[in-house]
Design a protein around this motif. Structure first.
Motif, PDB file in Angstrom:
ATOM      1  N   MET A   1      12.438  24.870 -30.202  1.00  0.00           N
ATOM      2  CA  MET A   1      12.865  24.973 -28.822  1.00  0.00           C
ATOM      3  C   MET A   1      11.852  25.826 -28.066  1.00  0.00           C
ATOM      4  O   MET A   1      11.537  26.934 -28.475  1.00  0.00           O
ATOM      5  CB  MET A   1      14.252  25.610 -28.768  1.00  0.00           C
ATOM      6  CG  MET A   1      14.750  25.794 -27.362  1.00  0.00           C
ATOM      7  SD  MET A   1      16.525  26.050 -27.276  1.00  0.00           S
ATOM      8  CE  MET A   1      16.637  27.808 -27.417  1.00  0.00           C
ATOM      9  N   ASN A   2      11.344  25.308 -26.970  1.00  0.00           N
ATOM     10  CA  ASN A   2      10.411  26.057 -26.148  1.00  0.00           C
ATOM     11  C   ASN A   2      11.152  27.027 -25.250  1.00  0.00           C
ATOM     12  O   ASN A   2      12.187  26.695 -24.685  1.00  0.00           O
ATOM     13  CB  ASN A   2       9.576  25.112 -25.286  1.00  0.00           C
ATOM     14  CG  ASN A   2       8.619  24.285 -26.100  1.00  0.00           C
ATOM     15  OD1 ASN A   2       8.201  24.706 -27.167  1.00  0.00           O
ATOM     16  ND2 ASN A   2       8.283  23.121 -25.612  1.00  0.00           N
ATOM     17  N   ARG A   3      10.591  28.193 -25.129  1.00  0.00           N
ATOM     18  CA  ARG A   3      11.163  29.202 -24.250  1.00  0.00           C
ATOM     19  C   ARG A   3      10.114  29.616 -23.247  1.00  0.00           C
ATOM     20  O   ARG A   3       8.925  29.534 -23.511  1.00  0.00           O
ATOM     21  CB  ARG A   3      11.599  30.421 -25.047  1.00  0.00           C
ATOM     22  CG  ARG A   3      12.763  30.148 -25.961  1.00  0.00           C
ATOM     23  CD  ARG A   3      13.252  31.465 -26.538  1.00  0.00           C
ATOM     24  NE  ARG A   3      14.491  31.251 -27.224  1.00  0.00           N
ATOM     25  CZ  ARG A   3      15.689  31.500 -26.692  1.00  0.00           C
ATOM     26  NH1 ARG A   3      15.791  31.958 -25.483  1.00  0.00           N
ATOM     27  NH2 ARG A   3      16.774  31.299 -27.389  1.00  0.00           N
ATOM     28  N   LEU A   4      10.579  30.079 -22.110  1.00  0.00           N
ATOM     29  CA  LEU A   4       9.654  30.608 -21.121  1.00  0.00           C
ATOM     30  C   LEU A   4       9.109  31.942 -21.607  1.00  0.00           C
ATOM     31  O   LEU A   4       9.801  32.718 -22.256  1.00  0.00           O
ATOM     32  CB  LEU A   4      10.365  30.806 -19.785  1.00  0.00           C
ATOM     33  CG  LEU A   4      10.862  29.547 -19.079  1.00  0.00           C
ATOM     34  CD1 LEU A   4      11.645  29.915 -17.830  1.00  0.00           C
ATOM     35  CD2 LEU A   4       9.703  28.640 -18.728  1.00  0.00           C
ATOM     36  N   SER A   5       7.889  32.226 -21.230  1.00  0.00           N
ATOM     37  CA  SER A   5       7.279  33.505 -21.594  1.00  0.00           C
ATOM     38  C   SER A   5       7.964  34.631 -20.816  1.00  0.00           C
ATOM     39  O   SER A   5       8.635  34.398 -19.802  1.00  0.00           O
ATOM     40  CB  SER A   5       5.787  33.492 -21.252  1.00  0.00           C
ATOM     41  OG  SER A   5       5.604  33.444 -19.850  1.00  0.00           O
ATOM     42  N   ARG A   6       7.763  35.838 -21.285  1.00  0.00           N
ATOM     43  CA  ARG A   6       8.327  36.994 -20.578  1.00  0.00           C
ATOM     44  C   ARG A   6       7.802  37.067 -19.149  1.00  0.00           C
ATOM     45  O   ARG A   6       8.534  37.434 -18.237  1.00  0.00           O
ATOM     46  CB  ARG A   6       7.989  38.284 -21.315  1.00  0.00           C
ATOM     47  CG  ARG A   6       8.917  38.560 -22.455  1.00  0.00           C
ATOM     48  CD  ARG A   6       8.705  39.952 -22.946  1.00  0.00           C
ATOM     49  NE  ARG A   6       7.980  39.846 -24.211  1.00  0.00           N
ATOM     50  CZ  ARG A   6       7.490  40.835 -24.881  1.00  0.00           C
ATOM     51  NH1 ARG A   6       7.601  42.057 -24.436  1.00  0.00           N
ATOM     52  NH2 ARG A   6       6.876  40.632 -26.014  1.00  0.00           N
TER      53      ARG A   6
ATOM     54  N   LYS B   1       6.853  34.533 -17.202  1.00  0.00           N
ATOM     55  CA  LYS B   1       7.525  33.515 -16.372  1.00  0.00           C
ATOM     56  C   LYS B   1       8.962  33.929 -16.068  1.00  0.00           C
ATOM     57  O   LYS B   1       9.439  33.753 -14.950  1.00  0.00           O
ATOM     58  CB  LYS B   1       7.515  32.149 -17.053  1.00  0.00           C
ATOM     59  CG  LYS B   1       6.179  31.505 -17.072  1.00  0.00           C
ATOM     60  CD  LYS B   1       5.725  31.176 -15.668  1.00  0.00           C
ATOM     61  CE  LYS B   1       4.359  30.539 -15.692  1.00  0.00           C
ATOM     62  NZ  LYS B   1       3.754  30.472 -14.368  1.00  0.00           N
ATOM     63  N   LEU B   2       9.643  34.466 -17.066  1.00  0.00           N
ATOM     64  CA  LEU B   2      11.018  34.922 -16.833  1.00  0.00           C
ATOM     65  C   LEU B   2      11.060  36.035 -15.787  1.00  0.00           C
ATOM     66  O   LEU B   2      11.965  36.059 -14.940  1.00  0.00           O
ATOM     67  CB  LEU B   2      11.646  35.398 -18.141  1.00  0.00           C
ATOM     68  CG  LEU B   2      11.998  34.300 -19.133  1.00  0.00           C
ATOM     69  CD1 LEU B   2      12.427  34.908 -20.466  1.00  0.00           C
ATOM     70  CD2 LEU B   2      13.072  33.392 -18.576  1.00  0.00           C
TER      71      LEU B   2
END
Length: 93
Positions: free
Chosen positions: A1-6, A8-9
């Motif tokens: 699962m891809n997550r947004l980087s810190r 981008k968050l």
């Protein structure tokens, strides 16, 4: 699962703070909240603020938009926000 980087968050969070306070008549607490959340990531703050100003600035958001313009480094991001505002909405073929 891809997550947004810190990073981008953080940008999403800063944009959310701007949007939540868009009609504020006192921008000082909003700017303080933005600076507090951004911490030492002034680059991300400048990007989020500039994109937000370019996209959302109008007569109703002028108080916040004017205050965001005081953040160092917002300039280049404003034009990108304006260009995004002028793009046609996404739609299905």
């Amino acid at each position: 699962m891809n997550r947004l980087s810190r990073e981008k968050l953080l940008g999403v969070e800063l944009s959310s703070i701007c949007s939540r306070n868009r009609y504020s008549m006192d921008a000082a607490p909003v700017i303080a909240e933005l600076r507090g959340r951004a911490g030492n990531r002034i680059d991300i703050l400048a990007e989020a603020a500039g994109l937000w100003v370019g996209y959302f600035a109008d007569e109703y958001t002028r108080t916040l938009a004017d205050a965001l313009l005081e953040i160092d480094g917002v300039g280049p991001w404003i034009e990108i926000g304006r260009k995004r505002r002028g793009m046609p909405p996404h739609k299905t073929p």
